[in-house]
Motif scaffolding. Structure first.
Motif: not given
Length: 542
Positions: A229-247, A217-227
């Motif tokens: 081995g699979k990519l489950v969510e990607a986007g702007a950091t503020a959006q991913i952490i502030g409003n995560p969509q994937h369980p 949250a402090r250092y990245s502009q975008r982030c990619v979430v892996l579970e």
């Protein structure tokens, strides 16, 4: 604008076996910080290593494309990859003490990459550049550092050396694989500020591999979430952490420690542990012909722990908190002061009294993999703690082992070896071993520092649950302020061997009085994220 790094449909796995990375795609622009997050085993490190062709034996890269500055490098020949490694793509590894050669001086290790990738540069010019890079990462005595060996520096200093080494050739892409794991919040912030600041100045893209969502949250502009081995969510950091969509992302966010109220359950009664004015000094060797000197690790420390209470000791690296725990356990001999357990002095105790203390005081170590015998099965490891209880029959011991493992959620794991367990499971074994003798006092020394946030939550919840059931006291040594705020009723802040502040948890966190306490709290991204006070815009201005 074309990306510095572009990965499309990457697959990594065992030949004719399962995939550890399955169809992962991501890109990194020049000057951008992109974070790859996920639990251990999610494949994030394998993605990073595949870029440089450094996959461990037994794993192969399958389908997918990896492009660096538009050039396809997934099948690049050895000579091209040798030119890319270090020259155009730098990497900061997770554990600098493992990555740095302990038998070679820092200067020679730093010059090695320059000699390969900048062959026209003279030796004196290389040395000047190395010294300049060390100064830029905050090492003032750069000339002395060049002549030193890795073991002569703290973890934070070694990580600074790794960053200086990785950036010396001014790479276009920096891969940082868990660059601040196990560092305290102040050192972590210094190291990451330096890394991000230098890469921004050089226009270097950064691929940040981490499980710390506060750092993301402090250092990245975008982030990619892996579970798995699979990519489950990607986007702007503020959006991913502030409003995560994937369980799965939601579970990661929910695992962030939350402040727990401790106001109504204050421990009472006579202290089970009393430490009074403890002082500890170590002899610092001065080299072959240098003079030895005394270093004071503890300078008159006093504290109390009451029955059923959790007291946290926090501070930066070198503050003396681990030395304090080892001194209480009688593993370090103090040069002054006193320690009493249930009112009985320990420093002058006879053998019988020390035996009673050690039967009632247990340690949970920072790294369970190092503290568990790799040749013993889980059941034997836990049962070993009962060796000094001859009154128990083998059947009774086995029953207690079964009950202890069931309490920590490891029923049926008796026949497994430590290497067959995950990090969180190994820590559960360490907890079972510590609690099987039903101690009155548990000293937990950084028990969650190297664990994923979801595993951290499990271990913290487990410790809290077992403490409520058994009523033991706990001295919780940690640099994770968010975890401390969740689990401790009182907090002690240490700096350079001294207690600079102590009090009830919410009083200290809500109204810190000492400047060092405030600095620790401001530097902790996990604490800011748990309190929802972190400004996501901060990352874009770094």
């Amino acid at each position: 604008m074309s990306a510095i790094l572009d990965i499309a449909g990457l697959k990594i796995g065992v030949p004719e076996g399962p995939l550890v990375v399955d169809d992962v795609s991501l890109s990194v622009q020049a000057g951008e910080v992109v974070a790859v997050v996920g639990e251990s085993g999610s494949g994030k490190t394998m993605v990073a290593r595949s870029i440089l062709g450094l996959l461990p034996p037994g794993l192969v890269r399958g389908e997918g494309a990896i492009r660096f500055k538009g050039e396809s490098i997934e099948a690049a020949p050895w000579k091209r990859m040798r030119a890319l490694r270090g020259g155009e793509i730098g990497m900061v590894f997770q554990e600098p003490m493992v990555s740095l050669n302990p038998a070679i001086r820092i200067g020679r290790q730093m010059e090695e990459g320059l000699a390969i990738h900048r062959p026209k540069m003279g030796r004196e010019e290389r040395r000047c550049l190395c010294a300049d890079m060390l100064r830029r990462v905050g090492i003032e005595d750069a000339e002395r550092c060049l002549m030193a060996f890795p073991h002569e520096f703290s973890g934070g200093m070694r990580q600074r050396v790794m960053i200086a080494m990785a950036l010396a050739c001014r790479p276009k892409l920096l891969i940082a694989d868990e660059p601040t794991t196990a560092l305290d919040s102040l050192t972590q912030r210094e190291v990451l500020d330096l890394m991000v600041g230098l890469t921004r100045e050089m226009g270097t893209a950064v691929l940040l591999i981490t499980h710390d969502l506060g750092v993301v949250a402090r250092y990245s502009q975008r982030c990619v979430v892996l579970e798995k081995g699979k990519l489950v969510e990607a986007g702007a950091t503020a959006q991913i952490i502030g409003n995560p969509q994937h369980p799965y992302t939601q579970r990661l966010i929910d695992a962030i420690p939350r402040p727990e109220p401790h106001g109504g359950d204050q421990a009472t009664g006579a202290p089970i542990l009393a430490v009074e004015n403890i002082a500890v000094s170590f002899t610092r060797r001065g080299g072959l012909f240098g003079r030895s000197s005394q270093m004071q690790a503890l300078k008159g420390v006093s504290l109390e722990v009451r029955p059923g209470e959790t007291v946290a000791v926090v501070g930066g690296s070198g503050s003396g908190k681990t030395t304090l725990g080892r001194t209480i356990l009688q593993l370090v001999k103090p040069s002054g002061g006193g320690i009493a357990f249930r009112g009985e002095p320990l420093l002058t105790a006879d053998r019988a009294a020390l035996h009673r203390f050690r039967m009632n005081c247990q340690l949970i170590s920072q790294d369970p993999y190092s503290s568990l015998d790799p040749r013993m099965r889980v059941g034997a490891i836990v049962e070993e703690a009962l060796r000094l209880l001859p009154a128990l029959s083998p059947a009774e011991k086995q029953a207690r082992v079964t009950d202890a493992l069931a309490e920590v959620g490891l029923s049926g794991y008796e026949r497994r070896f430590p290497h067959q367990l995950s990090g969180g499971q190994r820590q559960r074994v360490a907890i079972a071993r510590a609690l099987i003798r039903e101690p009155a006092l548990v000293i937990a020394d950084e028990p969650i520092s190297a664990l994923d946030m979801t595993i951290q939550k499990q271990i913290l919840d487990l410790l809290g649950q077992l403490q409520r059931q058994r009523g033991f006291s706990c001295l919780f040594i940690s640099h994770d302020l968010a975890a401390v705020r969740q689990i401790a009723s009182r907090v002690i802040v240490m700096q350079e061997g001294l207690i600079v502040e102590q009090g009830e948890t919410e009083a200290v966190f809500g109204r810190p009085r000492h400047p060092y306490t405030r600095a620790l709290m401001e530097a902790s991204p996990a604490l800011a994220l748990s309190s929802r006070t972190l400004d996501f815009a901060e990352a874009s201005t770094r």
